[in-house]
Enzyme design. Structure first.
Site, PDB file in Angstrom:
ATOM      1  N   ASN A 129      28.607  47.644 -32.910  1.00 24.85           N
ATOM      2  CA  ASN A 129      27.507  47.005 -33.656  1.00 24.85           C
ATOM      3  C   ASN A 129      26.323  47.946 -33.855  1.00 24.85           C
ATOM      4  OD1 ASN A 129      29.246  44.780 -32.804  1.00 24.85           O
ATOM      5  ND2 ASN A 129      27.649  43.523 -33.716  1.00 24.85           N
ATOM      6  N   TYR A 149      37.937  41.352 -43.241  1.00 21.23           N
ATOM      7  CA  TYR A 149      37.099  42.557 -43.164  1.00 21.23           C
ATOM      8  C   TYR A 149      37.802  43.632 -42.323  1.00 21.23           C
ATOM      9  CZ  TYR A 149      33.422  45.615 -41.364  1.00 21.23           C
ATOM     10  OH  TYR A 149      32.699  46.716 -40.959  1.00 21.23           O
ATOM     11  N   ALA A 187      30.317  53.150 -48.198  1.00 15.81           N
ATOM     12  CA  ALA A 187      30.236  51.966 -49.054  1.00 15.81           C
ATOM     13  C   ALA A 187      31.329  50.966 -48.722  1.00 15.81           C
ATOM     14  CB  ALA A 187      30.370  52.394 -50.507  1.00 15.81           C
TER      15      ALA A 187
HETATM   16  N1  UDP Z   1      25.412  35.902 -34.350  1.00 13.04           N
HETATM   17  C1  UDP Z   1      24.712  34.751 -34.014  1.00 13.04           C
HETATM   18  N2  UDP Z   1      23.699  34.356 -34.841  1.00 13.04           N
HETATM   19  C2  UDP Z   1      23.343  35.041 -35.984  1.00 13.04           C
HETATM   20  C3  UDP Z   1      24.078  36.198 -36.286  1.00 13.04           C
HETATM   21  C4  UDP Z   1      25.105  36.602 -35.455  1.00 13.04           C
HETATM   22  O1  UDP Z   1      24.993  34.114 -33.005  1.00 13.04           O
HETATM   23  O2  UDP Z   1      22.420  34.625 -36.689  1.00 13.04           O
HETATM   24  C5  UDP Z   1      26.466  36.377 -33.428  1.00 13.04           C
HETATM   25  C6  UDP Z   1      27.807  36.615 -34.100  1.00 13.04           C
HETATM   26  O3  UDP Z   1      28.588  35.448 -34.062  1.00 13.04           O
HETATM   27  C7  UDP Z   1      28.378  37.756 -33.254  1.00 13.04           C
HETATM   28  C8  UDP Z   1      27.145  38.541 -32.795  1.00 13.04           C
HETATM   29  O4  UDP Z   1      26.047  37.636 -32.956  1.00 13.04           O
HETATM   30  O5  UDP Z   1      28.996  37.237 -32.122  1.00 13.04           O
HETATM   31  C9  UDP Z   1      26.899  39.784 -33.622  1.00 13.04           C
HETATM   32  O6  UDP Z   1      26.969  39.396 -34.993  1.00 13.04           O
HETATM   33  P1  UDP Z   1      26.488  40.324 -36.184  1.00 13.04           P
HETATM   34  O7  UDP Z   1      26.637  39.518 -37.430  1.00 13.04           O
HETATM   35  O8  UDP Z   1      25.121  40.868 -35.898  1.00 13.04           O
HETATM   36  O9  UDP Z   1      27.489  41.550 -36.164  1.00 13.04           O
HETATM   37  P2  UDP Z   1      29.110  41.583 -36.197  1.00 13.04           P
HETATM   38  O10 UDP Z   1      29.544  41.472 -34.758  1.00 13.04           O
HETATM   39  O11 UDP Z   1      29.585  40.463 -37.054  1.00 13.04           O
HETATM   40  O12 UDP Z   1      29.398  42.909 -36.780  1.00 13.04           O
END
Ligand code: UDP
Length: 267
Positions: free
Chosen positions: A114, A85, A18
């Protein structure tokens, strides 16, 4: 309520999934992250000590590393989060080390890169979707007009951010192994390979057979350019062997889930 549950159930272990987990949101509302991810976590640990629960597997994140000095990122690299975060997860990892030392709790922190892909029944579905792959699929399913690319001027080959996309079933397997760990530890969990936002978009177009319009947008605050894991430590120490290191296969599994459940868990 949490303590009452612990008292009644007396579990052998706690799996702590969580948390709030959005980089962008944490840059706007850090209080939410420190309150929920740190303060509420302490409440959980207090209950564990009180009721003699001696084992915890904690969902941590690659965001604890900030902008890494090198990739792949192994566990020896310095941890300098660049968003609340990541900071909140790092703080909880540090708190866990003290509970481990002072209360004898075996605490295993798994730093997810990821999470991606799906099993037959379980996929990615959030009330407000911010993640890349499900947002691309929304466009493919006609639920959204275009996907946004956050930043095209990063120091990467195609200018977009690179991430290490790991299949949820491989993550799940790591948790099962972590439950058997005999000492506290922190492990990075990824495939060792990276894909840029544009590469993910290309893969999704291949898998769905659709052209997916994309809009180039400014960078999302708090995003490091490249995050790729070295998972050698967990492979060596816990015998973890990822089974899904083919990106197309990972995306294919997610697409199957999204076509089966186009409205997510509401179906
Ligand atoms: N990202 C993007 N468009 C979106 C969502 C994410 O370009 O609509 C990019 C984001 O900036 C990051 C990568 O995709 O570089 C992965 O983002 P996500 O939010 O999926 O996971 P995170 O890396 O934040 O855990």
């Amino acid at each position: 309520m949490l303590h009452r549950t612990m008292q009644l159930v007396r579990p052998d272990a706690v799996m702590h999934f969580a948390a709030n987990a959005l980089v962008g949101e944490s840059m706007v509302d850090p209080t939410k992250y420190f309150r929920n991810n740190v303060a509420s976590g302490i409440n959980l640990l207090e209950g564990m000590v009180r009721f003699g629960i001696e084992r915890i597997v904690f969902s941590s994140t690659c965001a604890i590393f900030g902008v890494p000095q090198r990739v792949p990122i192994d566990e020896t690299l310095p941890q300098n989060p660049i968003n609340p975060y990541g900071e909140s997860k790092l703080l909880f990892e540090k708190i866990l080390r003290w509970y481990s030392q002072l209360h004898g709790i075996i605490a295993v922190s798994l730093r997810y890169f990821n999470a991606a892909g799906a099993s037959e029944k379980y996929g990615e579905n959030h009330r407000i979707e911010t993640h890349l792959i499900p947002n691309i699929f929304k466009v493919a399913l006609g639920q959204k007009e275009a996907v946004e690319i956050y930043g095209t001027d990063y120091p990467t080959p195609d200018g977009t951010c690179i991430r290490d996309y790991i299949h949820i079933l491989d993550l799940a397997q790591a948790h099962i192994l972590a439950l058997r760990a005999t000492t506290s530890a922190q492990y990075n969990l990824g495939t060792g390979g990276g894909a840029s936002v544009r590469q993910i978009l290309d893969c999704c177009q291949k898998v769905t057979g659709k052209t997916i319009p994309a809009l180039e947008k400014p960078r999302r605050p708090g995003d490091p350019p490249i995050l790729i894991a070295s998972s050698e430590k967990i492979q060596t120490e816990l015998g973890w062997t990822p089974q899904h290191d083919n990106l197309l296969g990972v995306i294919e599994s997610a697409w199957q889930w999204h076509t089966k459940f186009p409205s997510g868990y509401q179906n």
